[in-house]
Design a protein around this motif. Structure first.
Motif, PDB file in Angstrom:
ATOM      1  N   SER A  42      23.238-102.573 -68.118  1.00 22.21           N
ATOM      2  CA  SER A  42      23.666-102.975 -69.771  1.00 22.21           C
ATOM      3  C   SER A  42      21.925-102.008 -70.082  1.00 22.21           C
ATOM      4  O   SER A  42      21.605-101.716 -70.780  1.00 22.21           O
ATOM      5  CB  SER A  42      24.047-103.409 -70.473  1.00 22.21           C
ATOM      6  OG  SER A  42      23.265-104.624 -70.642  1.00 22.21           O
ATOM      7  N   ASN A  43      21.247-102.840 -69.878  1.00 27.34           N
ATOM      8  CA  ASN A  43      19.344-102.221 -70.374  1.00 27.34           C
ATOM      9  C   ASN A  43      19.075-101.719 -69.192  1.00 27.34           C
ATOM     10  O   ASN A  43      17.553-101.862 -69.215  1.00 27.34           O
ATOM     11  CB  ASN A  43      18.946-103.851 -70.730  1.00 27.34           C
ATOM     12  CG  ASN A  43      19.440-104.382 -71.583  1.00 27.34           C
ATOM     13  OD1 ASN A  43      19.882-103.960 -72.032  1.00 27.34           O
ATOM     14  ND2 ASN A  43      19.352-106.413 -71.170  1.00 27.34           N
ATOM     15  N   SER A  44      19.009-100.624 -68.274  1.00 24.19           N
ATOM     16  CA  SER A  44      18.726-100.604 -67.511  1.00 24.19           C
ATOM     17  C   SER A  44      19.291 -99.196 -66.967  1.00 24.19           C
ATOM     18  O   SER A  44      20.221 -98.491 -67.546  1.00 24.19           O
ATOM     19  CB  SER A  44      18.457-100.967 -65.752  1.00 24.19           C
ATOM     20  OG  SER A  44      17.705-100.941 -64.752  1.00 24.19           O
ATOM     21  N   ARG A  45      18.447 -97.876 -66.471  1.00 22.42           N
ATOM     22  CA  ARG A  45      18.674 -97.114 -66.023  1.00 22.42           C
ATOM     23  C   ARG A  45      18.538 -96.736 -64.342  1.00 22.42           C
ATOM     24  O   ARG A  45      16.933 -97.387 -64.128  1.00 22.42           O
ATOM     25  CB  ARG A  45      18.911 -95.877 -66.382  1.00 22.42           C
ATOM     26  CG  ARG A  45      19.088 -94.713 -66.184  1.00 22.42           C
ATOM     27  CD  ARG A  45      18.907 -92.934 -67.005  1.00 22.42           C
ATOM     28  NE  ARG A  45      19.693 -92.353 -66.921  1.00 22.42           N
ATOM     29  CZ  ARG A  45      19.113 -90.941 -66.757  1.00 22.42           C
ATOM     30  NH1 ARG A  45      18.457 -90.560 -68.376  1.00 22.42           N
ATOM     31  NH2 ARG A  45      19.008 -90.124 -66.800  1.00 22.42           N
ATOM     32  N   ILE A  46      19.031 -96.617 -63.843  1.00 21.16           N
ATOM     33  CA  ILE A  46      18.172 -96.286 -61.718  1.00 21.16           C
ATOM     34  C   ILE A  46      18.094 -94.706 -61.847  1.00 21.16           C
ATOM     35  O   ILE A  46      19.095 -93.419 -62.760  1.00 21.16           O
ATOM     36  CB  ILE A  46      19.809 -96.393 -60.903  1.00 21.16           C
ATOM     37  CG1 ILE A  46      19.715 -97.497 -60.885  1.00 21.16           C
ATOM     38  CG2 ILE A  46      19.285 -95.511 -59.517  1.00 21.16           C
ATOM     39  CD1 ILE A  46      21.127 -98.171 -59.903  1.00 21.16           C
ATOM     40  N   TRP A  47      16.775 -94.661 -61.404  1.00 24.27           N
ATOM     41  CA  TRP A  47      16.768 -92.788 -61.813  1.00 24.27           C
ATOM     42  C   TRP A  47      16.719 -91.961 -60.439  1.00 24.27           C
ATOM     43  O   TRP A  47      16.302 -90.618 -60.232  1.00 24.27           O
ATOM     44  CB  TRP A  47      15.033 -92.684 -61.898  1.00 24.27           C
ATOM     45  CG  TRP A  47      14.917 -93.169 -63.638  1.00 24.27           C
ATOM     46  CD1 TRP A  47      15.126 -94.246 -64.027  1.00 24.27           C
ATOM     47  CD2 TRP A  47      15.104 -92.235 -64.544  1.00 24.27           C
ATOM     48  NE1 TRP A  47      15.129 -94.392 -65.793  1.00 24.27           N
ATOM     49  CE2 TRP A  47      15.290 -92.845 -65.539  1.00 24.27           C
ATOM     50  CE3 TRP A  47      15.114 -91.242 -65.195  1.00 24.27           C
ATOM     51  CZ2 TRP A  47      15.343 -92.355 -67.198  1.00 24.27           C
ATOM     52  CZ3 TRP A  47      15.425 -90.179 -66.472  1.00 24.27           C
ATOM     53  CH2 TRP A  47      15.154 -90.973 -67.100  1.00 24.27           C
ATOM     54  N   ASP A  48      16.115 -92.115 -59.618  1.00 21.54           N
ATOM     55  CA  ASP A  48      15.877 -91.646 -58.376  1.00 21.54           C
ATOM     56  C   ASP A  48      16.354 -92.779 -57.259  1.00 21.54           C
ATOM     57  O   ASP A  48      17.015 -93.483 -56.996  1.00 21.54           O
ATOM     58  CB  ASP A  48      14.735 -91.342 -58.268  1.00 21.54           C
ATOM     59  CG  ASP A  48      13.702 -92.450 -58.315  1.00 21.54           C
ATOM     60  OD1 ASP A  48      14.330 -93.980 -58.201  1.00 21.54           O
ATOM     61  OD2 ASP A  48      12.038 -92.528 -57.867  1.00 21.54           O
ATOM     62  N   GLU A  49      16.662 -91.921 -55.613  1.00 22.94           N
ATOM     63  CA  GLU A  49      16.817 -92.199 -54.202  1.00 22.94           C
ATOM     64  C   GLU A  49      16.616 -93.860 -54.151  1.00 22.94           C
ATOM     65  O   GLU A  49      16.671 -94.882 -53.808  1.00 22.94           O
ATOM     66  CB  GLU A  49      16.171 -91.654 -53.050  1.00 22.94           C
ATOM     67  CG  GLU A  49      16.866 -90.139 -53.517  1.00 22.94           C
ATOM     68  CD  GLU A  49      16.345 -89.291 -52.181  1.00 22.94           C
ATOM     69  OE1 GLU A  49      15.976 -90.426 -50.971  1.00 22.94           O
ATOM     70  OE2 GLU A  49      16.579 -87.981 -52.589  1.00 22.94           O
ATOM     71  N   SER A  50      15.285 -93.987 -54.775  1.00 23.61           N
ATOM     72  CA  SER A  50      14.302 -95.456 -54.205  1.00 23.61           C
ATOM     73  C   SER A  50      14.942 -96.456 -55.165  1.00 23.61           C
ATOM     74  O   SER A  50      15.184 -98.215 -54.449  1.00 23.61           O
ATOM     75  CB  SER A  50      12.749 -95.989 -54.614  1.00 23.61           C
ATOM     76  OG  SER A  50      12.336 -94.822 -54.010  1.00 23.61           O
ATOM     77  N   GLY A  51      15.583 -95.925 -56.511  1.00 19.07           N
ATOM     78  CA  GLY A  51      16.331 -96.865 -56.940  1.00 19.07           C
ATOM     79  C   GLY A  51      17.618 -97.168 -56.791  1.00 19.07           C
ATOM     80  O   GLY A  51      18.022 -98.378 -56.638  1.00 19.07           O
ATOM     81  N   VAL A  52      17.967 -96.258 -56.101  1.00 17.85           N
ATOM     82  CA  VAL A  52      19.568 -96.959 -55.374  1.00 17.85           C
ATOM     83  C   VAL A  52      19.499 -97.735 -53.686  1.00 17.85           C
ATOM     84  O   VAL A  52      19.897 -98.347 -53.659  1.00 17.85           O
ATOM     85  CB  VAL A  52      20.616 -94.977 -54.786  1.00 17.85           C
ATOM     86  CG1 VAL A  52      21.839 -95.583 -53.995  1.00 17.85           C
ATOM     87  CG2 VAL A  52      21.147 -94.523 -56.641  1.00 17.85           C
ATOM     88  N   GLY A  53      18.365 -96.966 -53.713  1.00 17.07           N
ATOM     89  CA  GLY A  53      17.734 -98.117 -52.480  1.00 17.07           C
ATOM     90  C   GLY A  53      17.820 -99.150 -52.170  1.00 17.07           C
ATOM     91  O   GLY A  53      18.176-100.156 -52.031  1.00 17.07           O
ATOM     92  N   ALA A  54      16.886 -99.013 -53.296  1.00 16.25           N
ATOM     93  CA  ALA A  54      16.751-100.825 -53.849  1.00 16.25           C
ATOM     94  C   ALA A  54      18.265-101.358 -53.833  1.00 16.25           C
ATOM     95  O   ALA A  54      18.048-102.704 -53.920  1.00 16.25           O
ATOM     96  CB  ALA A  54      15.552-100.857 -55.345  1.00 16.25           C
ATOM     97  N   LEU A  55      18.806-101.195 -54.916  1.00 11.45           N
ATOM     98  CA  LEU A  55      20.222-101.861 -55.384  1.00 11.45           C
ATOM     99  C   LEU A  55      20.592-102.006 -54.025  1.00 11.45           C
ATOM    100  O   LEU A  55      21.764-102.755 -54.014  1.00 11.45           O
ATOM    101  CB  LEU A  55      20.922-100.915 -56.233  1.00 11.45           C
ATOM    102  CG  LEU A  55      22.376-101.169 -56.746  1.00 11.45           C
ATOM    103  CD1 LEU A  55      22.402-102.956 -57.566  1.00 11.45           C
ATOM    104  CD2 LEU A  55      22.946-100.764 -57.347  1.00 11.45           C
ATOM    105  N   LEU A  56      20.674-101.102 -52.640  1.00 12.42           N
ATOM    106  CA  LEU A  56      22.249-100.994 -52.158  1.00 12.42           C
ATOM    107  C   LEU A  56      21.147-102.830 -51.255  1.00 12.42           C
ATOM    108  O   LEU A  56      21.539-103.307 -50.735  1.00 12.42           O
ATOM    109  CB  LEU A  56      21.879-100.535 -51.571  1.00 12.42           C
ATOM    110  CG  LEU A  56      22.281 -99.062 -51.783  1.00 12.42           C
ATOM    111  CD1 LEU A  56      22.671 -97.747 -51.012  1.00 12.42           C
ATOM    112  CD2 LEU A  56      24.159 -99.293 -51.938  1.00 12.42           C
ATOM    113  N   LYS A  57      19.566-102.397 -50.955  1.00 12.68           N
ATOM    114  CA  LYS A  57      18.811-103.780 -50.794  1.00 12.68           C
ATOM    115  C   LYS A  57      19.631-104.709 -50.797  1.00 12.68           C
ATOM    116  O   LYS A  57      19.507-106.179 -49.938  1.00 12.68           O
ATOM    117  CB  LYS A  57      17.615-102.804 -50.429  1.00 12.68           C
ATOM    118  CG  LYS A  57      16.409-104.046 -49.708  1.00 12.68           C
ATOM    119  CD  LYS A  57      15.095-103.666 -49.734  1.00 12.68           C
ATOM    120  CE  LYS A  57      14.069-104.198 -48.811  1.00 12.68           C
ATOM    121  NZ  LYS A  57      12.819-103.982 -49.312  1.00 12.68           N
ATOM    122  N   VAL A  58      19.341-104.862 -52.010  1.00  9.00           N
ATOM    123  CA  VAL A  58      19.724-106.176 -52.747  1.00  9.00           C
ATOM    124  C   VAL A  58      21.156-106.633 -52.040  1.00  9.00           C
ATOM    125  O   VAL A  58      21.355-107.655 -51.669  1.00  9.00           O
ATOM    126  CB  VAL A  58      19.810-106.261 -53.920  1.00  9.00           C
ATOM    127  CG1 VAL A  58      20.093-107.400 -54.945  1.00  9.00           C
ATOM    128  CG2 VAL A  58      17.966-106.051 -54.553  1.00  9.00           C
TER     129      VAL A  58
END
Lengths: 139, 477
Positions: free
Chosen positions: B427-443
């Motif tokens: 709720s206090n964030s936003r994912i902007w690009d592929e790296s962001g999505v990648g980081a989430l999948l990684k986690v």
């Protein structure tokens, strides 16, 4: 009675007290309006432009200075509007009041800066001397 | 926006009066800036004439005054010293061409992104440099020099309280010049530093070889001049906009500045731009329209043609005193409060701008350094991601994109998580690009390995969209 009242506001406590008096005067008559006039000082323009990122920010900051006064009007049932003028405070208020032929000018006895007042004389004094209508100076 | 007719004739009386006042205030400055650049006073006076007259027609901000300025003079010093006048005129022409290109490319919009800290640094370093340029003209010359500088300063600061119609510097100049002549004190005069010719400027092609060599010499100067000129002009136009409560066309102003510099280069003047101080004087004196700028330029030329041989008798210390007043007026005195109160990074950007300008004597270098530094600070600030925990809910605070993925991943990698199922709250964030999505999948993968179930919650629409888009791509493989 006083139908068209000009209230000079500068963001000081005196202006808030003046606002209370203006509301009292305006409440006496059903269809009276108060114009809250804030004069943007020419001498402060440069520094205010330098310190804000856009004209919207400058206007917001100026609007903030009269929120207290505006709040009082919102709480009362007096109709009002806010006017921003540009120039040096005393002469601009006088010019506007005379042009608009207001019935009464309400103004705080002193503004923000005691030192400036000693050097330049008070705005309220200048206004009282040169305005064509009665002036109420609020302590 | 007003019609052209209003811009010219909407305020005839006020414009004529203020134009006369500005012309009088311009003369000492134009002369002083010529002396700073190391050229004859005529070069600055001609520039002030042609700049003001051209801008009156071509500018985008009615009521703004353009002429020879200190900011531009400072950039010109090394060019004049090493190559001479011909190159100064050629550089002025090229400056105009660059500014027109900037104007056509709508660069004025970009200048909106100049941080306040850089702007404050700009005016402060300008004031410091103009002051430093005055020092050789009054330190260690003669005791009488100090006396005259002192009296000038006293006059220009006290007279405005009693006499409002005539500008105080003019009264100081006239009375002190008379005093100096009749008392016979030995003071250096403007005549000692250059000549005033009582003739109109004439059209000249700059006397330089037109080849690549010349271009290489003048281009760096012209680029600096174009940047400095536009920065000061657009800052000035914002101030005039604010004072008059009206709007102006910034791109037209950029093109107008370019045209004015081209005209100035052909008529033997030095590059100029809009002037904060003079424009403020103009508005305060009642000037609002284009007519005020035209009158200022024309009346200045008229005064020089008529009174040129008196102007050379003005003592230098009086001019120095007036320029010290100009510095004090240019400096932003709220800066000291700003240094204490503003965010640390802003204060550093401001100081860096000032230091680099004072070091290089080139305002454009300070502006560029300030912009780069504040951009870096911005990236550092925006790329910090903090994660806060409330029982099994982990809040992501900050933007998730290529520069900020490391702290996000590291948090879940190195922190011990006891719960078997956790919520990651966006709720206090936003994912902007592929790296962001990648980081989430990684986690998610990382935690799954440790037997922890992850549920991502409170994603905003934009973030969900980019995730589903990329997931579709990866599943289609």
């Amino acid at each position: 009675m006083y139908k068209h009242i000009l209230l000079a506001a500068d963001g000081s406590e005196n202006a808030v007290r003046a606002a209370k008096e203006a509301i009292k005067m305006a409440s006496c008559l059903e269809d009276s309006t108060v114009e809250i006039v804030y004069v943007v000082d020419f001498d402060k323009s440069k520094s205010e432009v330098l310190h804000s990122s856009s004209s919207e920010v400058i206007n917001l900051e100026r609007r903030k200075k009269i929120t207290k006064v505006e709040q009082l009007f919102k709480e009362s049932n007096v109709s009002y509007k806010v006017i921003f003028l540009h120039g040096s405070p005393g002469p601009e208020i006088v010019k506007y009041a005379n042009e608009q032929k207001v019935d009464l000018v309400v103004i705080g006895s002193r503004g923000l800066n005691g030192l400036q007042e000693m050097v330049l004389g008070s705005v309220s004094h200048k206004v009282m001397k040169r305005v064509n209508c009665p002036a109420l100076i609020v302590k | 926006m007003q019609t052209l007719k209003q811009q010219w004739f909407g305020n005839i009386r006020g414009d004529i009066l203020s134009g006369l006042v500005v012309a009088l205030a311009l003369i000492p400055e134009a002369i002083a800036f010529s002396i700073i650049a190391g050229v004859d006073p005529m070069i600055g006076l001609y520039a002030s004439f042609t700049m003001a007259v051209t801008i009156a027609f071509a500018g985008g901000r009615p009521g703004m005054i353009s002429a020879a300025t200190g900011a531009m003079a400072l950039v010109l010093v090394p060019l004049v010293r090493d190559y001479g006048l011909g190159y100064l005129f050629a550089a002025t022409l090229l400056t105009g061409v660059i500014q027109i290109i900037f104007g056509v490319l709508k660069i004025a919009k970009l200048l909106k992104f100049l941080p306040n800290a850089v702007m404050i640094g700009f005016v402060n370093s300008l004031a410091i440099l103009i002051f430093m340029a005055q020092v050789p003209h009054f330190i260690g010359i003669s005791p009488m020099t100090y006396v005259f500088v002192g009296i000038t300063l006293v006059l220009v600061y006290t007279l405005p309280r009693f006499i409002k119609v005539i500008p105080a510097p003019l009264i100081a100049i006239v009375t002190l010049t008379i005093v100096a002549i009749f008392s016979g004190v030995n003071l250096r005069t403007i005549g000692d530093l250059g000549t005033i010719s009582q003739t109109l400027p004439t059209f000249n092609i700059p006397d330089v070889p037109f080849n690549l060599e010349t271009f290489k010499i003048i281009f760096p100067f012209s680029l600096s001049l174009a940047i400095v000129g536009l920065v000061e002009s657009l800052l000035t136009s914002r101030i005039v906009d604010d004072m008059t409560g009206t709007e102006s066309n910034k791109n037209q102003e950029a093109r107008g500045q370019g045209l004015a510099n081209i005209v100035t280069g052909f008529f033997g003047g030095m590059a100029g731009c809009a002037m904060i101080g003079q424009s403020v004087i103009n508005v305060k004196s009642g000037g609002r329209g284009r007519l005020s700028t035209l009158i200022a330029g024309v009346f200045l030329m008229f005064l020089i043609l008529v009174l040129g041989d008196l102007v050379v008798k003005i003592p230098m210390p009086v001019l120095v005193g007036i320029m010290i007043m100009v510095c004090i007026g240019t400096f932003d005195w709220t800066s000291f409060k700003y240094l204490v109160k503003a965010p640390r990074t802003d204060a550093i950007v401001m100081l860096t701008t000032v230091v680099i300008v004072v070091w290089t004597h080139d305002l454009s270098k300070g502006v560029i350094a300030g912009v780069i530094l504040s951009a870096l600070f911005f990236v550092v600030k925006i790329s910090s991601v903090k994660i806060t925990q409330e029982s099994n809910r982990y809040f992501v605070n900050g933007q998730l994109f290529f520069a900020s993925t490391d702290p996000f991943v590291d948090y879940f990698k190195y922190n011990e998580i006891k719960d078997k199922t956790i919520l990651i709250d966006f709720s206090n964030s936003r994912i902007w690009d592929e790296s962001g999505v990648g980081a989430l999948l990684k986690v998610e993968d990382l935690l799954k390995e440790r037997g922890i179930q992850v549920e991502v919650v409170e994603l905003d629409a934009a973030s969900s969209k980019i995730i589903s888009k990329l997931e579709n791509v990866s599943s289609s493989h």
